[in-house]
Design a protein around this motif. Sequence first.
Motif: not given
Length: 326
Positions: A207-225
């Motif tokens: 399965v070709d799986l990609k994640v789309v982060g939603n309700k992301v508020q800043g760099r810290d959220d991106v780094d967590f994901l």
Amino acid sequence: MKIAFVGKGGSGKTTLSSLFVRHLAALGAPVIAVDADINQHLGPALGLGEAEAAALPAMGERLALIKEYLRGSNPRITSAETMIKTTPPGEGSRLLRVREHNPVYDSCARPVELDGGTVRLMVTGPFTDADLGVACYHSKTGAVELCLNHLVDGRDEYVVVDMTAGSDSFASGMFTRFDITFLVAEPTRKGVSVYRQYKEYARDFGVDLKVVGNKVQGRDDVDFLRTEVGDDLLATVGHSDWVRAMEKGRPPRFDLLEEPNRDALHLLRTTVDASYERRDWERYTRQMVHFHLKNAQSWGNERTGADLAAQVDPHFVLGESLATAG
């Protein structure tokens, strides 16, 4: 191209799938949108009023028509009653194409006007408490799976399915029916838990799986994901005044969607289009047969009183070469 949106309840997968449908429609692409979620919200997310959404024809209630049409003159399928959700097509089966008109679309699909174009919307139909955890619940999503098994779609044609939330996507083989799966995850531990479960279960099926982060508020959220899902993180979506207005029933023109969110949708589309080159119809057909034989042995033969393994046409491979046949 067949695209699934999955994620835990409340992750925003229906909102993102509706935005992606709008994005494709604005480009003038042919689109079939399918609401296969327990909670039927895709219609309203595409701008339908409450009464319009409630009046949409339910695929689950038209399963007999779907089966009768799809079996066509396939000699391996003796009756529509012996077809189950995983029954694969074979010589003589009728196939579905994205751009055509046929009795299945006439009965189950309705046009929805969006900025720049019209899409076909199909829905499983509303679920009740009595449906959950029993055969009739899965027969509703089974109508979608049966159609996907018989669908011949090509480049620049799109089928977008808003899947049921969480691990219930694994109740059948439908999770293998897509060119790409977008898992919508919030930047929280609960938000990525479904990702881990999905990744583990889907690992053996390519399965070709990609994640789309939603309700992301800043760099810290991106780094967590990024830490939690690694290179599977494709794009992130943040706050949207456009979405808030849409949820109030007053969406502005779609071209007024915020630029960062438009860019994210563009990246999703280019990723979908790139997956076309990796299509493997033989594997697709083989996986279809795998789940059909599994279901036949575990419950299908007993329920139908037939040997469902005999429905498999060993020489048949679904593919675009059949797009103009029959």
